[in-house]
Design a protein around this motif. Structure first.
Motif, PDB file in Angstrom:
ATOM      1  N   ASP A 228       0.810  -1.226   0.000  1.00  0.00           N
ATOM      2  CA  ASP A 228       0.000   0.000   0.000  1.00  0.00           C
ATOM      3  C   ASP A 228       0.842   1.274   0.000  1.00  0.00           C
ATOM      4  N   GLU A 269       3.485  -5.200   9.577  1.00  0.00           N
ATOM      5  CA  GLU A 269       2.216  -4.598   9.176  1.00  0.00           C
ATOM      6  C   GLU A 269       2.440  -3.161   8.756  1.00  0.00           C
ATOM      7  N   SER A 270       1.731  -2.738   7.735  1.00  0.00           N
ATOM      8  CA  SER A 270       1.935  -1.396   7.201  1.00  0.00           C
ATOM      9  C   SER A 270       1.239  -0.357   8.063  1.00  0.00           C
ATOM     10  N   GLU A 273      -2.445  -0.462   7.511  1.00  0.00           N
ATOM     11  CA  GLU A 273      -3.064  -1.613   8.175  1.00  0.00           C
ATOM     12  C   GLU A 273      -3.278  -1.339   9.661  1.00  0.00           C
ATOM     13  N   ARG A 276      -6.230   1.007  10.048  1.00  0.00           N
ATOM     14  CA  ARG A 276      -7.499   0.283   9.854  1.00  0.00           C
ATOM     15  C   ARG A 276      -7.867  -0.539  11.086  1.00  0.00           C
ATOM     16  N   ALA A 277      -6.878  -1.157  11.721  1.00  0.00           N
ATOM     17  CA  ALA A 277      -7.137  -1.951  12.933  1.00  0.00           C
ATOM     18  C   ALA A 277      -7.683  -1.064  14.044  1.00  0.00           C
ATOM     19  N   SER A 321      -4.919  -6.739  16.538  1.00  0.00           N
ATOM     20  CA  SER A 321      -6.294  -6.461  16.975  1.00  0.00           C
ATOM     21  C   SER A 321      -6.371  -6.310  18.489  1.00  0.00           C
TER      22      SER A 321
END
Length: 335
Positions: A228, A269-270, A273, A276-277, A321
């Protein structure tokens, strides 16, 4: 009598969570912190979470006389050393100050430890010592020292100092923990990240948007060669890191010499990402504002973690998460 551990920088983010884990594992704890980027109120929060209050002294590790006074007051069995300046971007402007606090401060701590025959140290290092890695995941055997900022220089120099110190003091044990991107909060909601200075890392910046202190998150660089376009990091729950320090301390008591371990999840993880989490955990949209890359930032950095699992019997238990859930829970109670 349970072992008594001195924790320098114990009012900070990782330090305070490690104090909690130490208390829960039966250790007696003495905290020293100069409160330059933290608050003594953290000691109250530790007591509320654990039911026990660590002893606290407002002491700067560069103040040998004050530090000596603490060692004189208590019989210290081991030290976990967090106290440091830690903002990579700030370190360009404050290079001398970073070396004074991080490198000279560690040397002064070692000198006081030697005077009182304390021979066990766990050192808060950083994955920043790997610089811009040629391959990921990064094993402990990867080249270190070609760092991208003065903060990284100070961490690598202290690791070298510890290695030399162990070589010349055969009964000394030092464990350097190179951790990746600590985040989250204690699941009770009673303890989290509360720096006095503006936060330099991603998750507190996200928290500022969730609590209305900021309108958007600045994302530095969206032209990386990743899926991304944003940088990839290894985000690890602060409680997992705290447990890693306790595991390293116990190994340090059992052997001598200098050892190095990565503490990470082994997964990258970007930035997007992560955002978004946190949107999912908070139920809020988190606007993003893209900016250019920052000086010294690397594209991708995540850990090879087999050594810590094999030799410390440790591995990260919480995923992104859970980090987002616990951090949002803490935010909801503290803001």
């Amino acid at each position: 009598m349970n072992k008594r551990i001195l924790v320098t920088g114990g009012c900070g983010f990782i330090g305070s969570h490690t104090v909690v884990e130490l208390i829960l594992n039966g250790y007696q704890v003495v905290v020293v912190d100069n409160l330059s980027n933290s608050s003594a109120s953290v000691i109250d929060k530790i007591q509320k979470v654990t039911g026990k209050r660590p002893d606290f002294h407002q002491v700067d590790i560069c103040d040998i006389d004050a530090l000596t006074g603490v060692f004189r007051q208590y019989s210290i069995d081991g030290v976990i050393h967090f106290a440091a300046l830690k903002n990579p971007q700030e370190s360009y402007q404050l290079r001398d100050q970073y070396f004074t606090t991080n490198v000279d401060g560690t040397r002064k701590l070692l000198s006081v430890m030697k005077a009182f025959s304390v021979t066990r140290l766990v050192f808060s290092s950083s994955a920043v010592v790997y610089g811009n890695p040629s391959t990921v995941p990064i094993p402990e055997s990867a080249p270190a020292g070609d760092v991208t900022n003065p903060y990284g220089e100070t961490k690598f120099q202290s690791e070298c100092d510890l290695s030399h110190y162990c070589n010349s003091n055969a009964n000394f044990s030092a464990v350097s923990l190179r951790y990746f991107n600590p985040a989250g909060a204690h699941p009770s909601g009673g303890l989290g990240e509360q720096p006095l200075k503006p936060a330099a890392n991603l998750v507190p910046a996200i928290g500022d948007v969730i609590t209305g202190k900021a309108d958007s998150v600045h994302v530095y660089g969206h032209d990386y060669l990743t899926d991304d376009g944003t940088a990839i990091r290894d985000y690890i729950h602060v409680c997992d890191i705290a447990k890693g320090h306790v595991a390293a301390l116990e190994v340090g008591f059992a052997q001598t010499g200098h050892q190095v371990f990565n503490l990470g999840t082994g997964k990258g993880e970007s930035v997007l990402e992560v955002i978004r989490a946190f949107e999912k955990a908070s139920g809020r949209t988190i606007p993003v504002q893209f900016s250019g890359r920052r000086q010294g930032d690397v594209e991708s950095c995540y850990a090879e973690v087999d050594k810590a699992h094999r030799e410390l019997n440790w591995r990260a238990e919480s995923d992104l998460s859970v980090i987002a859930r616990d951090y949002c829970h803490w935010l909801s109670l503290s803001s």
